[in-house]
Write a protein that holds these residues in place. Structure first.
Motif, PDB file in Angstrom:
ATOM      1  N   GLY A  25       0.638  -1.267  -0.068  1.00  0.00           N
ATOM      2  CA  GLY A  25       0.393   0.189   0.153  1.00  0.00           C
ATOM      3  C   GLY A  25       0.739   1.231  -0.148  1.00  0.00           C
ATOM      4  O   GLY A  25       0.551   2.131  -0.201  1.00  0.00           O
ATOM      5  N   GLY A  26       2.621   0.865   0.452  1.00  0.00           N
ATOM      6  CA  GLY A  26       2.833   2.105  -0.159  1.00  0.00           C
ATOM      7  C   GLY A  26       2.764   2.946  -0.904  1.00  0.00           C
ATOM      8  O   GLY A  26       3.163   4.583  -1.377  1.00  0.00           O
ATOM      9  N   ILE A  27       2.708   2.699  -2.357  1.00  0.00           N
ATOM     10  CA  ILE A  27       1.996   2.961  -3.449  1.00  0.00           C
ATOM     11  C   ILE A  27       0.603   3.134  -4.566  1.00  0.00           C
ATOM     12  O   ILE A  27       0.519   1.426  -3.904  1.00  0.00           O
ATOM     13  N   GLU A  28       0.667   2.903  -4.958  1.00  0.00           N
ATOM     14  CA  GLU A  28      -0.854   2.834  -5.297  1.00  0.00           C
ATOM     15  C   GLU A  28      -0.219   2.705  -7.766  1.00  0.00           C
ATOM     16  O   GLU A  28       0.364   3.430  -7.990  1.00  0.00           O
ATOM     17  N   GLY A  29      -1.876   1.607  -7.519  1.00  0.00           N
ATOM     18  CA  GLY A  29      -1.262   1.676  -8.970  1.00  0.00           C
ATOM     19  C   GLY A  29      -2.457   0.746  -9.525  1.00  0.00           C
ATOM     20  O   GLY A  29      -3.540   0.376  -8.561  1.00  0.00           O
ATOM     21  N   PRO A  30      -2.590   0.782 -10.940  1.00  0.00           N
ATOM     22  CA  PRO A  30      -3.503  -0.338 -11.323  1.00  0.00           C
ATOM     23  C   PRO A  30      -3.487  -1.927 -11.274  1.00  0.00           C
ATOM     24  O   PRO A  30      -2.700  -2.635 -11.236  1.00  0.00           O
ATOM     25  N   ILE A  31      -4.512  -2.711 -11.206  1.00  0.00           N
ATOM     26  CA  ILE A  31      -4.794  -4.160 -10.917  1.00  0.00           C
ATOM     27  C   ILE A  31      -5.410  -4.895 -12.192  1.00  0.00           C
ATOM     28  O   ILE A  31      -6.434  -4.856 -12.076  1.00  0.00           O
ATOM     29  N   THR A  32      -4.791  -5.512 -12.893  1.00  0.00           N
ATOM     30  CA  THR A  32      -5.804  -5.671 -14.264  1.00  0.00           C
ATOM     31  C   THR A  32      -5.772  -7.206 -13.884  1.00  0.00           C
ATOM     32  O   THR A  32      -5.025  -8.525 -13.784  1.00  0.00           O
ATOM     33  N   ILE A  33      -6.956  -7.907 -14.502  1.00  0.00           N
ATOM     34  CA  ILE A  33      -7.128  -9.129 -14.358  1.00  0.00           C
ATOM     35  C   ILE A  33      -7.704  -9.347 -15.461  1.00  0.00           C
ATOM     36  O   ILE A  33      -8.440  -9.046 -16.470  1.00  0.00           O
ATOM     37  N   HIS A  34      -6.542 -10.283 -16.472  1.00  0.00           N
ATOM     38  CA  HIS A  34      -6.704 -11.380 -17.869  1.00  0.00           C
ATOM     39  C   HIS A  34      -7.171 -11.951 -17.741  1.00  0.00           C
ATOM     40  O   HIS A  34      -6.908 -13.691 -16.482  1.00  0.00           O
ATOM     41  N   ALA A  35      -8.551 -13.105 -18.274  1.00  0.00           N
ATOM     42  CA  ALA A  35      -9.062 -14.099 -18.857  1.00  0.00           C
ATOM     43  C   ALA A  35      -8.627 -14.825 -19.903  1.00  0.00           C
ATOM     44  O   ALA A  35      -9.733 -13.836 -21.042  1.00  0.00           O
ATOM     45  N   TYR A  36      -8.175 -15.836 -20.994  1.00  0.00           N
ATOM     46  CA  TYR A  36      -7.912 -16.060 -21.659  1.00  0.00           C
ATOM     47  C   TYR A  36      -7.600 -17.206 -22.446  1.00  0.00           C
ATOM     48  O   TYR A  36      -7.353 -18.016 -21.503  1.00  0.00           O
ATOM     49  N   LYS A  37      -8.126 -17.854 -23.623  1.00  0.00           N
ATOM     50  CA  LYS A  37      -7.525 -19.141 -24.157  1.00  0.00           C
ATOM     51  C   LYS A  37      -6.439 -19.240 -24.975  1.00  0.00           C
ATOM     52  O   LYS A  37      -6.533 -18.225 -25.575  1.00  0.00           O
ATOM     53  N   ASP A  38      -5.916 -20.268 -24.394  1.00  0.00           N
ATOM     54  CA  ASP A  38      -4.347 -20.541 -25.727  1.00  0.00           C
ATOM     55  C   ASP A  38      -4.506 -21.446 -25.687  1.00  0.00           C
ATOM     56  O   ASP A  38      -3.832 -22.319 -25.272  1.00  0.00           O
ATOM     57  N   GLY A  39      -4.555 -22.068 -27.128  1.00  0.00           N
ATOM     58  CA  GLY A  39      -4.735 -23.630 -27.337  1.00  0.00           C
ATOM     59  C   GLY A  39      -5.848 -24.160 -26.639  1.00  0.00           C
ATOM     60  O   GLY A  39      -6.992 -24.159 -26.242  1.00  0.00           O
ATOM     61  N   GLY A  40      -4.928 -25.684 -26.061  1.00  0.00           N
ATOM     62  CA  GLY A  40      -6.248 -26.143 -24.762  1.00  0.00           C
ATOM     63  C   GLY A  40      -6.131 -25.720 -23.229  1.00  0.00           C
ATOM     64  O   GLY A  40      -6.121 -26.525 -23.020  1.00  0.00           O
ATOM     65  N   ILE A  41      -5.557 -24.648 -22.847  1.00  0.00           N
ATOM     66  CA  ILE A  41      -4.966 -24.069 -21.909  1.00  0.00           C
ATOM     67  C   ILE A  41      -6.514 -22.884 -22.125  1.00  0.00           C
ATOM     68  O   ILE A  41      -5.951 -21.566 -22.554  1.00  0.00           O
ATOM     69  N   VAL A  42      -6.601 -22.784 -20.826  1.00  0.00           N
ATOM     70  CA  VAL A  42      -7.331 -21.131 -19.989  1.00  0.00           C
ATOM     71  C   VAL A  42      -6.150 -20.757 -19.135  1.00  0.00           C
ATOM     72  O   VAL A  42      -5.704 -20.810 -17.909  1.00  0.00           O
ATOM     73  N   ILE A  43      -6.114 -19.192 -19.468  1.00  0.00           N
ATOM     74  CA  ILE A  43      -4.775 -18.598 -18.791  1.00  0.00           C
ATOM     75  C   ILE A  43      -6.103 -17.294 -18.205  1.00  0.00           C
ATOM     76  O   ILE A  43      -6.542 -16.210 -18.948  1.00  0.00           O
ATOM     77  N   ILE A  44      -5.630 -17.343 -17.046  1.00  0.00           N
ATOM     78  CA  ILE A  44      -5.744 -16.016 -15.990  1.00  0.00           C
ATOM     79  C   ILE A  44      -5.072 -15.519 -14.888  1.00  0.00           C
ATOM     80  O   ILE A  44      -4.360 -16.370 -14.483  1.00  0.00           O
ATOM     81  N   GLU A  45      -5.157 -13.887 -15.122  1.00  0.00           N
ATOM     82  CA  GLU A  45      -3.732 -13.880 -15.028  1.00  0.00           C
ATOM     83  C   GLU A  45      -3.689 -12.539 -14.188  1.00  0.00           C
ATOM     84  O   GLU A  45      -4.783 -11.968 -14.735  1.00  0.00           O
ATOM     85  N   VAL A  46      -2.984 -12.294 -13.198  1.00  0.00           N
ATOM     86  CA  VAL A  46      -3.276 -10.501 -12.527  1.00  0.00           C
ATOM     87  C   VAL A  46      -1.611 -10.181 -12.863  1.00  0.00           C
ATOM     88  O   VAL A  46      -1.285 -10.263 -12.330  1.00  0.00           O
ATOM     89  N   VAL A  47      -1.881  -8.605 -13.032  1.00  0.00           N
ATOM     90  CA  VAL A  47      -1.018  -8.091 -13.473  1.00  0.00           C
ATOM     91  C   VAL A  47      -0.839  -6.696 -12.768  1.00  0.00           C
ATOM     92  O   VAL A  47      -2.191  -5.856 -12.579  1.00  0.00           O
ATOM     93  N   ASP A  48       0.288  -6.417 -12.208  1.00  0.00           N
ATOM     94  CA  ASP A  48       0.333  -5.221 -11.580  1.00  0.00           C
ATOM     95  C   ASP A  48       1.593  -4.689 -12.053  1.00  0.00           C
ATOM     96  O   ASP A  48       2.112  -4.821 -12.888  1.00  0.00           O
ATOM     97  N   GLN A  49       1.629  -3.201 -11.519  1.00  0.00           N
ATOM     98  CA  GLN A  49       2.964  -2.320 -12.038  1.00  0.00           C
ATOM     99  C   GLN A  49       3.911  -2.109 -11.339  1.00  0.00           C
ATOM    100  O   GLN A  49       3.717  -0.609 -11.254  1.00  0.00           O
ATOM    101  N   GLY A  50       4.180  -2.644 -10.342  1.00  0.00           N
ATOM    102  CA  GLY A  50       4.353  -2.522  -8.776  1.00  0.00           C
ATOM    103  C   GLY A  50       5.762  -3.091  -8.956  1.00  0.00           C
ATOM    104  O   GLY A  50       6.852  -2.776 -10.257  1.00  0.00           O
ATOM    105  N   GLU A  51       6.950  -2.961  -7.985  1.00  0.00           N
ATOM    106  CA  GLU A  51       7.478  -3.579  -7.948  1.00  0.00           C
ATOM    107  C   GLU A  51       8.822  -4.480  -8.545  1.00  0.00           C
ATOM    108  O   GLU A  51      10.168  -4.211  -9.335  1.00  0.00           O
TER     109      GLU A  51
END
Length: 581
Positions: A484-510
Motif C-alpha cells: 500500500g505504499g504506492i498505488e496503481g492498477p491491478i488488471t485481471i486477464h482471462a483468455y484461451k490459448d490452445g487447450g489451456i485457459v489462462i487467468i492472470e493478475v498483472v500489476d505495475q509495481g516493484e
C-alpha cells in the motif's frame, strides 16, 4: 472318488481312432479318384484352349474381311488413279504387316497391283493366281479362302480373295495371310501349355503348327498321320475326341474343333505325358496318403476346435472384458476339467483384484479430501489475518464513516470464503469477491487500487477454485505496491490459448527479482514471516497441480520496476461442463 480323465487324453484317443480309420479308407480310394479327376480336368482345359484359339481366328477373319472391304471402297473411289491405289495398298499393307504377307489387286491377265515391296516392283502375271481369280469370279458376293500353297512372293500362305464389284473390268482383291505369324502364336501356346496344337484344312493339310513339337505325329508334305490313321480319316469322323495309338502302340488323345469362320479344324494331340507327369508328381499312394493326411488333419482340427471352442471362447470373452476395464464380468463355465478349474481360479483372482482396487480408490479419495481440507484451512486464516488488519488500520486512521463499508465488504468476503470449498465457482463470482477485497484495501491504505477486468468472451462462467484470485491480488498489493505504499492498477486477464485457459493478475509495481521467482511457489521450512507472506500463492499452485496435473498451476513473469504477471493455468476441457475437483 471317481478318477477324472484329462482333456489331453480324451483328445488323444479321439484323434488316434479317427486318423487310423480314415487313412486305411482314403489310401485305397485316392489314387483312382485323382487319376480320373486329372484326366477330366485335362480334357476340359484343352477344350478351353481350343475355344480361345478359335476366338483368335474369328477375330482375325473379321480383320481380314475389313481389309478387303477397305480396299474395295478405295479402289472404286479411285478407279482411274492407279498411283493413288498403289499408295493406299502400300499404307494398308504396312499397317497390317504383322499378320498379312501382301495385299494386292489381281487383273484379268493375272498381273497385280501389289502392296508389299516385292509385288510393287514385280507385278508380272503368275499362273498361281489363276485359281484365285477364277474362284473370285464364280463367287462374286462372298469371300473365297484358298488352301495353303507356296506363293512366289508370300511363301507358304493362304489367300483370301474377293471379286471387285463395280469395277469397269474384271478385277479381284486378295490378301495373303502370314502363316508364320499364326504358327508362331501356336508355338507359344504349345510351349506355355505343354500342348501340341495345329491348324488343319478340310483336305488334311497343315496350315500351321506341329513343326516344333511333333510328338507322336508323322509329318510329311504338309500333312500328318498318327500310327496307321491318316489325317483325312481323322477329319472325316464326327467325334470330337479320339483315342489313337502310335506305331509303337502308345496311347494318344486327340481333340478337334472346327473353326467358326474358316473351313479349318484346330486339333490337339497329347500323348498323355502331362497326365503321367502329374501322376508321377503325386508319387502314387505315398503322395495320396499325405493328401489324405492333410484333409484328415483339417477335419481333426475342426473336431478339436469344436470340443474346446465353448470354454475357450468364454475365457477369451471374459479376459477381453477385463482388458476393457469391466472387472465385474461373470461368465460361468460349468465343466469338470481343466477349463473349469481355470475359469474358477480366474474368477477368484478377479474378485481379489476388484477388492484391492476398491480399497485403493477409497484410500486415495480419503487422502485427497484431507489434502484439500488442509490447503483450504491454510487460505482462510491467512485471509482473516490480513482483512482484520485492514479494519484495524481504518479505525486507527479515524475514518469512522468507512467502517460500515469495510464491515459490509468483510461480511461478503466471509460469507464467500466460508462456503463449501469443494464446490467450484464461476470466474464472475471470483471477480465480484476481488472487487469487495480491493474496496477494503483502498480504505485500509487510503489508496486507489484500480481493478481492470479484461475477460475473453465466454469465460465469465468458467469454473475455478473458490478464493483463487484474492491471494493473487493480495500479492500484487503487498509485494508489487509495497503493502500500500504506492498505488496503481491491478488488471485481471482471462483468455484461451490452445487447450489451456489462462487467468492472470498483472500489476505495475516493484516486481520480483529473478533469483527469487523460482522459490516463490516452493513450500519450504524456514523463516515464518517469509512463509506467511507467500502461503496464498503456494496453496493456489498446489491445489491446481493436485487436481489437474503437473503441467498446470501458477507461473510468475516479472520485470523489476515495470510489471509482474501471475498466471493460473487450467485445462480448457473444463469449459464443457466438468465441475469435478
Amino acid at each position: 472318488m471317481r478318477r477324472r480323465i484329462s482333456l489331453p487324453l480324451k483328445l488323444f484317443f479321439i484323434v488316434f481312432a479317427f486318423v487310423l480309420g480314415c487313412i486305411i479308407l482314403i489310401s485305397q480310394l485316392s489314387y483312382r479318384y485323382v487319376q480320373k479327376e486329372i484326366r477330366t480336368n485335362d480334357i476340359y482345359y484343352t477344350n478351353q484352349i481350343l475355344d480361345k484359339v478359335d476366338q483368335y481366328f474369328t477375330v482375325n477373319f473379321a480383320s481380314f474381311q475389313t481389309i478387303l472391304f477397305s480396299v474395295e471402297t478405295s479402289v472404286n473411289a479411285n478407279i482411274d488413279k492407279t498411283e493413288v491405289i498403289k499408295e493406299q495398298l502400300r499404307e494398308l499393307y504396312e499397317l497390317n504387316s504383322n499378320y498379312v504377307s501382301n495385299i494386292y489387286l489381281i487383273n484379268r491377265d493375272l498381273s497385280i497391283v501389289g502392296g508389299s515391296t516385292p509385288t510393287r516392283i514385280f507385278d508380272e502375271p503368275l499362273a498361281e493366281r489363276q485359281p484365285l481369280f477364277v474362284a473370285a469370279d464364280k463367287n462374286r458376293r462372298t469371300t473365297f479362302v484358298s488352301d495353303p500353297y507356296k506363293s512366289k512372293y508370300s511363301g507358304w500362305t493362304v489367300t483370301m480373295v474377293r471379286y471387285l464389284n463395280g469395277a469397269p473390268y474384271p478385277m479381284a482383291i486378295a490378301v495373303d495371310l502370314d502363316l508364320n505369324a499364326i504358327e508362331e502364336t501356336l508355338f507359344k501356346i504349345n510351349k506355355q501349355e505343354q500342348m501340341n496344337l495345329a491348324l488343319i484344312t478340310a483336305s488334311g493339310k497343315i496350315i500351321a503348327g506341329f513343326s516344333e513339337n511333333r510328338g507322336p505325329l508323322t509329318v510329311q508334305d504338309h500333312t500328318f498321320s498318327i500310327g496307321e490313321t491318316p489325317a483325312e480319316q481323322i477329319l472325316d469322323t464326327t467325334e470330337t475326341s479320339l483315342q489313337l495309338h502310335t506305331k509303337d502302340g502308345l496311347p494318344v488323345s486327340l481333340l478337334k474343333k472346327p473353326t467358326e469362320k474358316f473351313n479349318w479344324t484346330i486339333i490337339s494331340v497329347n500323348d498323355e505325358s502331362r497326365l503321367k507327369a502329374a501322376l508321377t508328381r503325386l508319387e502314387t499312394y505315398y503322395i495320396a496318403l499325405l493328401a489324405a493326411g492333410l484333409i484328415l488333419s483339417l477335419f481333426i482340427s475342426f473336431l478339436i476346435a469344436k470340443y474346446i471352442r465353448n470354454p475357450l471362447y468364454a475365457l477369451k470373452t471374459k479376459m477381453k472384458r477385463v482388458e476393457q476395464g469391466i472387472l465385474t464380468t461373470t461368465i460361468t463355465i460349468n465343466r469338470d476339467d481343466e477349463f473349469g478349474d481355470l475359469s474358477r481360479a480366474f474368477d477368484r483372482m478377479l474378485q481379489q483384484i476388484v477388492e484391492l482396487i476398491q480399497r485403493a480408490e477409497l484410500h486415495n479419495e480419503l487422502e485427497r479430501k484431507l489434502e484439500i481440507q488442509v490447503l483450504q484451512s491454510q487460505i482462510n486464516p491467512h485471509f482473516l489475518y490480513n482483512t482484520l488488519g485492514s479494519i484495524s488500520n481504518v479505525i486507527r486512521l479515524g475514518q469512522i464513516e468507512k467502517v460500515d463499508v469495510v464491515i459490509g465488504s468483510l461480511i461478503s468476503l466471509l460469507e464467500y470464503g466460508i462456503d463449501d470449498a469443494s464446490e467450484k465457482v464461476s470466474l464472475r463470482q471470483e471477480l465480484r469477491n476481488v472487487a469487495d477485497y480491493i474496496e477494503i484495501q483502498n480504505i485500509r491504505y487510503n489508496r486507489n487500487f484500480q481493478l481492470i477486468e479484461n475477460i475473453e468472451a465466454g469465460l465469465m462462467d468458467f469454473p475455478v477454485f473458490r478464493m483463487l484470485l484474492q491471494p493473487l491480488v493480495e500479492n500484487s498489493i503487498f509485494h508489487g505496491y509495497n503493502g500500500g505504499g504506492i498505488e496503481g492498477p491491478i488488471t485481471i486477464h482471462a483468455y484461451k490459448d490452445g487447450g489451456i485457459v489462462i487467468i492472470e493478475v498483472v500489476d505495475q509495481g516493484e516486481g520480483i527479482p529473478a533469483d527469487k521467482i523460482n522459490r516463490i511457489l516452493i513450500s519450504e521450512p524456514g523463516d515464518m514471516e517469509v512463509k506467511r507472506k507467500r502461503i496464498g500463492l503456494t496453496n493456489i499452485h498446489g491445489r491446481i497441480r493436485l487436481h489437474y496435473g503437473e503441467q498446470f498451476g501458477l507461473q510468475i513473469i516479472s520485470i523489476p520496476k515495470e510489471t509482474t504477471r501471475i498466471r493460473a493455468l487450467f485445462p480448457s476441457a473444463m469449459l464443457k461442463g466438468d465441475a469435478s475437483w
